[in-house]
Every structure is written in C-alpha cells, then in structure tokens.
Design an enzyme around this catalytic site. Structure first.
Site, PDB file in Angstrom:
ATOM      1  N   THR A 283      60.475  31.297   7.950  1.00 46.64           N
ATOM      2  CA  THR A 283      61.660  30.439   8.039  1.00 46.64           C
ATOM      3  C   THR A 283      62.188  30.162   6.646  1.00 46.64           C
ATOM      4  OG1 THR A 283      60.567  28.288   7.793  1.00 46.64           O
ATOM      5  CG2 THR A 283      60.587  29.255  10.005  1.00 46.64           C
ATOM      6  N   ASP A 284      63.422  29.738   6.573  1.00 47.16           N
ATOM      7  CA  ASP A 284      63.910  29.135   5.336  1.00 47.16           C
ATOM      8  C   ASP A 284      63.303  27.732   5.248  1.00 47.16           C
ATOM      9  OD1 ASP A 284      65.296  28.657   2.989  1.00 47.16           O
ATOM     10  OD2 ASP A 284      67.222  29.344   3.777  1.00 47.16           O
TER      11      ASP A 284
END
Length: 586
Positions: A283-284
């Site tokens: 994920t970011d």
C-alpha cells in the site's frame, strides 16, 4: 498459490526451500509482523530491536539522512533481524532520496525533458548504486503516473510527463539501472495518479478514466513494466470506478469509490488477474487521509491484506495496527491462508534479491568503504548533463533573449516560494547568479504586504512605505527604476497541498506583486518546479521551465538566458494547459 518460479521472483529450488522453511517456522504473530513496513525515525538500537525483534516487521523505510548514519542504521537493523528486511527509500530522482550527500537528477520530468531515456537509466542506476552502498534494497520508484491534469498539486514534475509511451520508455530504463545494482523497484501509484486535480494524501482521489482510456494509458504502462519484471507495485489511495464496474457490474458506488489500497476488485481482479502481476503489492502510506477515511482503521488494516495487498506502508501506531491485524485474523476478516500468501510474496521478494544469502555471508550492508560512491564525481557529472539538456524555453514572443547587463542593467528579482525571506539561500543563489553576470539586482521582500489598515495610518514602516510608493508610483517612474523584472517561481510539489497556483501579494487590485507591467517593462518568468505557471501568468511573454531548483539547474538556466548555450529541453507536458491563447503566437 504463489508461483515462485514465475517472474518477478524466478527463484531456484534452494531459494524456494528457504521461503517455505522460513514461512513454516513462523508463528502467527511473526507472520503478522512481516506485513508491516513502518517509517524509521531513529537509529537507536533499543528502538530498532523492538521493531525488528519484538514486532518482527518485514521492512523499514527511512527519509534522507547523512550517508554514514543511514548505513549504520541499516547495518544494525539487518544484524538484529532473524529474517532480513526490505529497506526502502523514495529514491525517485537519485541518491538524495536516502542520503543528503547523494546525487540528485532534479526531478523525473527534467529527465524526460532531455528526450533521452538513457538519462532515466542513469537516474535509476545512481539511485540504486548509491542506495545499495548504504544497504538499500527497495526503491519506491519509478513513478509511473501520467500527468494528465495540470491542476494536480502532487504529480507534475514527479512524473515523466503526459505521454504514456514516454513514461514507459523512461520508467523501463530506470528499472534497468536499479536491477544492475540489485535493488527492487516499486512502480507507483496504482491504478494511476494524475487524472484527478486533488491529492490522495488528503482524500481518496479518483482516476475517472473510462475502461478503454485507462487501458490505453495507465493499463498499457503497468502491463509493459510488469512484463519487464517489476518486482513490486505500490497501490495508491486512488479509486477507479470504471474498472471496478467492468469487473463487478453489480458494484455499489461505495465499492467503486473504494481506494485501490483497500479494493479487492482492483488489486485481486485487475492487478493480479487481468494484468497478471505475480509480485509483491504494497500500500501507499496508510496514515494518508485517502486511506484513513475509507473505513475504520480497525477494519482497514486487515481489509488491505484481504483485498490483495501484501504489505502495509507506515502506521498511525504500529502496536495498534498489529493488534488490528491480529483481531482481523481472529474474527475472520482476514484468513490465515491469505496472510500466508502475503508473507510468501514478501519472503520471495527477499529471496529474489538474495537477502538471505547476503545476510549469511555478511554482505547485506556494505562496509564504510562503499560510501565513496555516494555523490561521486561521475554521478554528479551525469546529473549536470541532465540539467543542461532539460531546461526548456517555453516561449519568448518578445524576443527578450539573450540578456545582457548593458541592455538590462537594473533587475528587479521577485522569487516566489513558500519561504518569503529575501535572505533565503535559494533567493541569494539567484541574486548572486545575476550579479556575477554584471546586473544590478534589487530583491523583492515578499514578507512585506499592504493591508486595508495600512491605508488608514499616518505612520508606516520604512519597508511598507517603500512598497506603498511602488504600488502608487507612475508608470514613468516604474520604467525609470528597472530595466527588467524577473520572476523565479519555486512552487515545489509536496504532499497535503490543494493547489500550487500562484498567489500574489496585492491590495485593491493595484498589481503590486503581480506582473502588472508587462506592457511597460520587459518581464521574464522562470519556473524551477511546477511547469504550468503560464496559466496564472498569461501576460508573461518570456517563460522558462527548469523543472528543478537544484544548483545545477539554476546555473544551466543562466548559461542559456545569457546566450552561451542553447535551450534543448522539450516539454514532456503541455505547458500551455490546453489553452491555445497562452502560446501568444506572433
């Protein structure tokens, strides 16, 4: 099941055995720890011991620090670790993403402006070479977003431009440079930033393209780079409603607007399924508002892994997030089988980088002698070459260039950036560059502005009195004071901004700070960051994009406006923002 013999892992039988034996030896808690990649704030061993030994995180990412500090911290981490860690950095434009002393290529858009993807190879090579000397093995780059919306405050110069083919060509060569130095890349930010004018750091932004348009742009980029062997993909907090609807026709609007970082249709259906990505998905940053507002964090942490992400980047509170993940395993929100799949990909990525072998033979973090490569002369020469070839003359319809101190001796210099101090190093750099050429330079003090109350007082400070005179003086007096007005716009993109538009210090529409006198005195504007300032300054007839405010780029601009070198940069985006009138053709 994860195919460990298939790209991007391509593991040998012995490597696969290490992955399987390591996984089988782990407790449920140890598996849970592996999916976290927090940000590192310190090199203190007691803190690192907690992260690496007690939580058992699978990765860590550090912001830039001095090269010796980063190397020592990485060395401590890998020494403490039972399972070697993925050590990451935002090395988007060179080695300065990890070390203060590292080499910077300015920005990806500067590289693209040279028109030669070989410079993207050099940027990736330098980023990985210098990073690997400090123990880096995971580059959160290249950025493969497409700069379609000029209002977007976070993409622009961080991208390779608005043309998907140019993005592919440059990102592909960046990957080549990283691979040569044993560093994994993370192509980002899936499903693609640069369509929405808003920043995913402060909301869930939306890639609003149709399926067909997405496939011809972002889809083509991801397919190409996955086929080339990109080891990891970073999922953004970006929705893609059309692709969700195509894969799940009965999807609700809530499902369509769920960010990719939490969306099983986009991660498992599109990225894994349709695009065939077999590698690690990260994920970011999960403290970003685009993630936190999608659902309660207690649900979001296990939901991200259940949706198809393999690693969680950053935390609000690591211990709390670890607890949320364990709760999700207990209540059925996340299956142990899915966790095993995620950890398998994490371990396989580490094995593909040879981290298990390097840890055994003591080479996982090079010795101090490797520091000599950080910011070395060869790398800086490459970066300087990019600066010289990137600077772009967008327009000069008044035939102002080249300049000479004989013709434009008195220069009024107005540097527009967030820090308004006239003694700021960036301001003094430009003042000195002009003075070195023989110009007499007056710097605008942007800390000074006029308010309504100032018109009602008989006692103004010397600075405000001077500014009041400048605002009310006649055109004749203005023309007698200066021969050339130069605006340097250093509005750098940064997270958590809603806009990078120019804001002038003006009162009652009297012009003041704005370039009101373009019909009276020659005016030139140089942008060292955001490439679209003509939108807010259409009256400016001479405009240059430098893409970066680094020393090399400032010097390259001076060489060209003085006529000692040619402008060779070609804009990777439309600096006229689709407004034909901004071209002001003669």
């Amino acid at each position: 099941m994860v195919d460990l013999k298939k790209a991007p892992f391509s593991l040998s039988d012995s490597d696969i055995m290490w992955v399987e034996e390591t996984l089988s030896s782990m407790t449920l808690e140890e598996k849970a720890g592996q999916v976290f990649c927090p940000i590192g704030f310190t090199g203190e061993e007691s803190v690192l011991r907690h992260l690496v030994c007690e939580i058992g995180v699978g990765g860590l990412m550090y912001r830039a620090d001095s090269a010796p500090n980063i190397r020592k911290t990485h060395e401590t981490i890998q020494r403490l670790a039972k399972v070697p860690l993925l050590l990451a950095a935002n090395t988007e434009a060179g080695g300065d993403g990890l070390a203060f002393e590292g080499t910077s290529f300015g920005q990806p858009m500067a590289v693209a402006a040279t028109g030669d993807p070989e410079n993207a190879y050099r940027m990736g090579y330098v980023a990985a070479k210098e990073g690997a000397a400090l123990g880096l093995n995971w580059s959160f780059a290249p950025i493969v977003d497409i700069d379609m919306e000029f209002h977007n405050p976070i993409t622009n110069v961080r991208t390779f431009g608005s043309d998907p083919e140019r993005v592919i060509a440059n990102a592909s060569r960046y990957m080549d440079g990283a691979k040569e130095n044993g560093v994994a890349v993370a192509i980002k930010h899936f499903p693609g930033d640069g369509v929405d004018e808003r920043d995913q750091h402060i909301l869930t932004s939306v890639n609003s393209l149709s399926v067909e348009a997405w496939e011809e742009s972002y889809g083509k980029v991801y397919l190409s780079l996955i086929a080339k062997g990109a080891q990891t993909v970073m999922a953004g907090h970006i929705a893609q409603p059309a692709c969700v609807e195509a894969l799940k026709p009965d999807a609700t609007w809530e499902e369509k607007l769920l960010p990719a970082s939490l969306n099983p249709v986009l991660l498992t259906g599109l990225l894994r399924g349709k695009l065939g990505f077999n590698g690690l998905i990260c994920t970011d940053s999960t403290p970003m508002v685009g993630f936190t507002t999608a659902m309660p964090r207690e649900k979001a942490i296990p939901a991200a892994i259940a949706a198809g992400a393999d690693m969680i980047l950053f935390n609000k509170d690591l211990e709390e997030d670890f607890g949320f993940l364990m709760s999700g395993l207990k209540n059925g929100a996340l299956s142990e089988a899915r966790l095993d799949e995620a950890v398998t990909r994490i371990l396989a990525t580490k094995a593909a980088l040879g981290l298990h072998k390097k840890k055994c033979d003591g080479t996982i973090v090079p010795g101090e002698d490797a520091l000599c490569v950080v910011g070395c002369a060869e790398h800086r020469a490459w970066a300087k070459e990019v600066a010289q070839n990137a600077v772009t003359l967008v327009k000069d319809t008044q035939n102002l260039l080249p300049l000479s101190p004989e013709k434009f001796h008195r220069v009024y210099l107005n540097v527009i950036q967030r820090d308004m101090d006239p003694e700021h190093p960036f301001v003094t750099r430009w003042k000195e560059l002009f003075e070195k050429e023989g110009f007499e330079v007056t710097v605008r003090d942007r800390r000074v502005s006029i308010t309504v109350q100032d018109y009602m007082t008989d006692s103004l400070s010397r600075e405000k009195a001077a500014l009041m005179y400048e605002m009310y003086r006649s055109v004749t007096e203005a023309k007698e004071s200066y021969d050339l007005y130069v605006y340097i716009c250093n509005m750098e993109n940064a997270s958590n901004n809603t806009t990078l538009r120019l804001n002038w210090n003006v009162a009652f529409g009297l012009g003041d700070d704005a370039p009101w006198l373009t019909q009276e005195v020659p005016v030139m504007m140089i942008s060292t960051a955001y490439p679209y300032h003509l939108f807010d300054a259409p009256m400016v007839k001479t405009y240059i994009n430098a893409y970066s405010g680094k020393q090399e780029f400032c010097e390259a601009v001076m060489e060209r406006i003085m006529g000692r070198a040619k402008f060779t940069g070609v804009s990777p985006v439309d600096p006229f923002c689709g407004k034909e009138y901004l071209r002001e053709k003669e």
